[in-house]
Design a protein around this motif. Structure first.
Motif, PDB file in Angstrom:
ATOM      1  N   ALA B 202       0.906  -1.258   0.044  1.00 58.35           N
ATOM      2  CA  ALA B 202       0.059  -0.001  -0.115  1.00 58.35           C
ATOM      3  C   ALA B 202       1.035   1.087  -0.047  1.00 58.35           C
ATOM      4  O   ALA B 202       1.464   1.550   1.123  1.00 58.35           O
ATOM      5  CB  ALA B 202      -1.005  -0.142   0.984  1.00 58.35           C
ATOM      6  N   TRP B 203       1.130   1.721  -1.246  1.00 64.11           N
ATOM      7  CA  TRP B 203       2.026   3.018  -1.385  1.00 64.11           C
ATOM      8  C   TRP B 203       1.984   3.897  -0.160  1.00 64.11           C
ATOM      9  O   TRP B 203       0.875   4.219   0.305  1.00 64.11           O
ATOM     10  CB  TRP B 203       1.814   3.543  -2.572  1.00 64.11           C
ATOM     11  N   PRO B 204       3.166   4.328   0.477  1.00 60.10           N
ATOM     12  CA  PRO B 204       4.410   4.286   0.118  1.00 60.10           C
ATOM     13  C   PRO B 204       5.031   3.045   0.841  1.00 60.10           C
ATOM     14  O   PRO B 204       6.140   2.743   0.761  1.00 60.10           O
ATOM     15  CB  PRO B 204       4.951   5.517   0.658  1.00 60.10           C
ATOM     16  N   LEU B 205       4.096   2.042   1.393  1.00 59.32           N
ATOM     17  CA  LEU B 205       4.649   0.867   1.917  1.00 59.32           C
ATOM     18  C   LEU B 205       4.941  -0.332   1.213  1.00 59.32           C
ATOM     19  O   LEU B 205       3.935  -0.557   0.487  1.00 59.32           O
ATOM     20  CB  LEU B 205       3.655   0.545   3.327  1.00 59.32           C
ATOM     21  N   LYS B 206       6.085  -0.761   1.362  1.00 50.93           N
ATOM     22  CA  LYS B 206       6.406  -1.768   0.602  1.00 50.93           C
ATOM     23  C   LYS B 206       6.543  -3.113   1.235  1.00 50.93           C
ATOM     24  O   LYS B 206       6.425  -3.132   2.737  1.00 50.93           O
ATOM     25  CB  LYS B 206       8.044  -1.510  -0.108  1.00 50.93           C
ATOM     26  N   LEU B 207       7.022  -4.185   0.610  1.00 53.57           N
ATOM     27  CA  LEU B 207       6.843  -5.543   1.426  1.00 53.57           C
ATOM     28  C   LEU B 207       7.645  -5.378   2.875  1.00 53.57           C
ATOM     29  O   LEU B 207       7.132  -6.081   3.728  1.00 53.57           O
ATOM     30  CB  LEU B 207       7.482  -6.539   0.413  1.00 53.57           C
ATOM     31  N   PHE B 208       8.958  -4.749   2.772  1.00 58.53           N
ATOM     32  CA  PHE B 208       9.678  -4.770   3.760  1.00 58.53           C
ATOM     33  C   PHE B 208       9.282  -3.966   5.013  1.00 58.53           C
ATOM     34  O   PHE B 208       9.878  -3.778   5.940  1.00 58.53           O
ATOM     35  CB  PHE B 208      11.231  -4.709   3.492  1.00 58.53           C
ATOM     36  N   ASP B 209       8.343  -3.212   4.739  1.00 62.33           N
ATOM     37  CA  ASP B 209       7.859  -1.982   5.635  1.00 62.33           C
ATOM     38  C   ASP B 209       6.743  -3.053   6.404  1.00 62.33           C
ATOM     39  O   ASP B 209       6.342  -2.378   7.510  1.00 62.33           O
ATOM     40  CB  ASP B 209       6.886  -0.876   4.949  1.00 62.33           C
ATOM     41  N   CYS B 210       6.345  -3.969   6.111  1.00 65.21           N
ATOM     42  CA  CYS B 210       5.118  -4.823   6.625  1.00 65.21           C
ATOM     43  C   CYS B 210       5.609  -5.904   7.452  1.00 65.21           C
ATOM     44  O   CYS B 210       6.447  -6.484   7.211  1.00 65.21           O
ATOM     45  CB  CYS B 210       4.248  -5.232   5.437  1.00 65.21           C
ATOM     46  N   SER B 211       4.833  -6.075   8.820  1.00 66.79           N
ATOM     47  CA  SER B 211       5.132  -7.167   9.512  1.00 66.79           C
ATOM     48  C   SER B 211       4.407  -8.353   8.690  1.00 66.79           C
ATOM     49  O   SER B 211       3.585  -8.036   8.186  1.00 66.79           O
ATOM     50  CB  SER B 211       4.480  -6.911  10.735  1.00 66.79           C
ATOM     51  N   PRO B 212       4.960  -9.513   8.867  1.00 67.15           N
ATOM     52  CA  PRO B 212       4.409 -10.570   8.219  1.00 67.15           C
ATOM     53  C   PRO B 212       3.089 -11.355   8.778  1.00 67.15           C
ATOM     54  O   PRO B 212       2.794 -11.105   9.862  1.00 67.15           O
ATOM     55  CB  PRO B 212       5.422 -11.657   8.375  1.00 67.15           C
ATOM     56  N   ILE B 213       2.488 -12.235   8.214  1.00 69.00           N
ATOM     57  CA  ILE B 213       1.497 -12.981   8.405  1.00 69.00           C
ATOM     58  C   ILE B 213       1.967 -14.109   9.383  1.00 69.00           C
ATOM     59  O   ILE B 213       2.797 -14.632   8.506  1.00 69.00           O
ATOM     60  CB  ILE B 213       0.757 -13.566   7.395  1.00 69.00           C
ATOM     61  N   SER B 214       1.661 -14.533  10.577  1.00 67.80           N
ATOM     62  CA  SER B 214       2.205 -15.216  11.413  1.00 67.80           C
ATOM     63  C   SER B 214       1.389 -16.201  12.359  1.00 67.80           C
ATOM     64  O   SER B 214       0.104 -15.611  12.590  1.00 67.80           O
ATOM     65  CB  SER B 214       3.431 -14.566  12.574  1.00 67.80           C
ATOM     66  N   ASP B 215       1.743 -17.105  12.636  1.00 72.18           N
ATOM     67  CA  ASP B 215       1.216 -18.146  13.701  1.00 72.18           C
ATOM     68  C   ASP B 215       2.124 -18.076  15.135  1.00 72.18           C
ATOM     69  O   ASP B 215       3.326 -17.734  15.119  1.00 72.18           O
ATOM     70  CB  ASP B 215       1.316 -19.660  13.347  1.00 72.18           C
TER      71      ASP B 215
END
Lengths: 131, 390
Positions: B202-215
């Motif tokens: 979601a601009w300006p957020l890129k893949l590495f700006d986001c926390s992952p989907i986790s268990d």
């Protein structure tokens, strides 16, 4: 004002669906409120009536959604922005007429005007395009 | 007045990540066992449980999780209540536990959280997370959580000149810390160049700006001063707690470059503890997105508004800096199983304070602050903790 004209969330959504946007207006202080609130942010009153707006305003924030929820997947990438209407209230909607490849060229404070967008999900969204 | 009767006497988490083949109840039971029996605290001593889960209804088609999880973990029978406040579910469960001990109703309680997120598609997870925003007015036009923080980033960039590279530096720091943490989802350092990979979520957020989907799952045992001595020589005291709410709709906020609930909750916690930001040795903040860490570090008063990005660049928030933030890797590198996160943050503070953080141990560790944030920032919980001998 009779009960049938008392604004409801359901009717608010229906107005958007019919491309005839209506906002709430505080009966006591006149503040224009959208999206709906049960209580006036300005004076605390819970008496609301319908009002129409000019539809013009300025962009206060935006993003381009690339990874979308299931229902909007086919529409991505798309802009979502927050617009401050000239009546003072702020509202979230789609942005139309902006290049999703060049969000860096979009300026906050840009003048926009109310429009609508028909999603592939079958719903009509509140949208804004450059004035 | 500072809280004076709530002690953390044990805390543990499972590994976070895509825990293939491990169900919600199994990971929950693992965290509970680690925090109770394995830590020398008999399960029979637990009098009540406060459980954080966000949206198992959509993720694993399961509601009413508190008794279900407790039963599987060998704690059937005691009062068990689920707390839901989106990503702040864990910390609201913790606050309920704090209130239960402070009130004198119970001596010893369990606080735990868990989420199983990787058994459905990314779009389904995105949809589930979007349920934490206002469905009628914001989710309805297709706004997502990365989108919410994308807009906050745009506002922060516009107001303070923050750049995409500033945000990427937060990711680099998170991965550097996570690389040392055996329980982290990502145990690998990344370069600034890698963090800047232009894969927009979601601009300006890129893949590495986001926390992952986790268990993952996490658990804590809270107990009174009287009982704490039975379990450990080094309890951690919770001295201040604050919680605040704000409008669900982002568009109803006057200000997008700061989250008002974070400001309010942190001020309430500082006031209760009789402490100020300068008294904090470190913080664990809710870095669901890199921009969220920058803004949180300003909102909790560690740095002046607009200077959070510079603090990262100057190394102030690094493990060996003056104000370490997320020394074990944060949500960004460790993972973000939503309901577990707030509890895991408290586990991190506990482990750092008692000097049990292994390769992630920070040098000065007497007092720490945790900041857990829900949804669009409509809920925020801040807790301040101090090692009992400090």
């Amino acid at each position: 004002m009779n009960d049938e004209s008392k604004p409801t969330v359901e009717a608010y959504k229906q107005y958007i669906e019919s491309e005839d946007f209506h906002a709430y207006k505080c009966v006591d202080c006149g503040a224009v409120i959208a999206p709906p609130s049960g209580t006036c942010y300005a004076c605390g009153s819970n008496k609301m009536e319908w009002t129409t707006v000019k539809g013009t305003g300025k962009l206060v924030a935006f993003t381009v959604i690339h990874i979308a929820p299931e229902a909007f997947k086919a529409e991505a990438p798309y802009y979502v922005g927050i617009i401050e209407l000239d009546e003072g209230t702020r509202i979230t909607g789609r942005l139309k007429g902006f290049d999703t490849n060049h969000p860096e060229e979009v300026s906050l404070g840009s003048r926009v005007v109310l429009d609508y967008e028909h999603g592939e999900s079958g719903n009509t969204y509140l949208a804004f395009r450059p004035e | 007045m500072p809280l004076n009767n709530t002690n953390i006497v044990s805390g543990a988490q499972t590994k976070f990540g895509a825990l293939k083949g491990i169900s919600l109840r199994e990971m929950f039971a693992e965290a509970v066992d680690k925090a109770t029996a394995d830590a020398g605290i008999p399960k029979e001593d637990i009098q009540a449980a406060f459980i954080g889960t966000f949206i198992p209804e959509m993720l694993v088609h399961q509601g009413h999780t508190a008794p279900l999880l407790l039963d599987f973990a060998g704690l059937k029978g005691i009062p068990a209540t689920r707390h839901e406040a989106a990503c702040a579910s864990g910390a609201t469960a913790l606050r309920a536990g704090i209130m239960a001990i402070e009130s004198g109703l119970y001596d010893t309680v369990l606080v735990a959280g868990a989420e199983k997120m990787t058994s459905v598609s990314t779009n389904k997870v995105t949809e589930a997370l979007a349920a934490a925003a206002d469905d009628d007015f914001e989710s309805a036009v297709g706004l997502t959580f990365p989108g919410v923080f994308g807009m906050a980033a745009v506002a922060h960039m516009d107001k303070y000149g923050t750049t995409e590279e500033d945000m990427a530096r937060v990711a680099v720091k998170a991965h550097k810390n996570g690389a040392k943490n055996p329980l982290a989802q990502f145990q690998k350092e990344i370069t600034l160049e890698k963090a800047m990979t232009p894969r927009y979520i979601a601009w300006p957020l890129k893949l590495f700006d986001c926390s992952p989907i986790s268990d993952g799952a996490a658990a804590l045992v809270l107990t009174s001063n009287e009982k704490a001595k039975e379990y450990t020589d080094l309890p951690v005291k919770i001295v201040g707690t604050g919680q605040a709410s704000a409008s669900m709709n982002l568009c109803d906020r006057d200000q997008l470059a700061s989250f008002e609930a974070s400001v309010k909750a942190s001020r309430a916690a500082y006031e209760m503890a009789g402490l100020s930001p300068k008294d904090m040795d470190f913080a664990v903040v809710h870095d669901c997105f890199t921009i969220a860490e920058i803004i949180a570090s300003e909102d909790i008063g560690f740095f002046e508004p607009g200077t959070g990005a510079k603090a990262v660049e100057d190394g102030i928030t690094a493990m060996d800096g003056d104000k370490p933030i997320n020394p074990m890797g944060g949500l960004k590198a460790v993972g973000h199983p939503v309901g577990a996160t707030g509890v895991k943050q408290a586990v991190v503070i506990y482990r750092e304070l008692i000097g049990d953080a292994g390769a992630n141990q920070i040098p000065k560790h007497d007092v720490g602050l945790m900041h857990n944030f829900g949804g669009t920032g409509a809920t925020c919980v801040v807790n301040i903790m101090r090692r009992s001998d400090a």
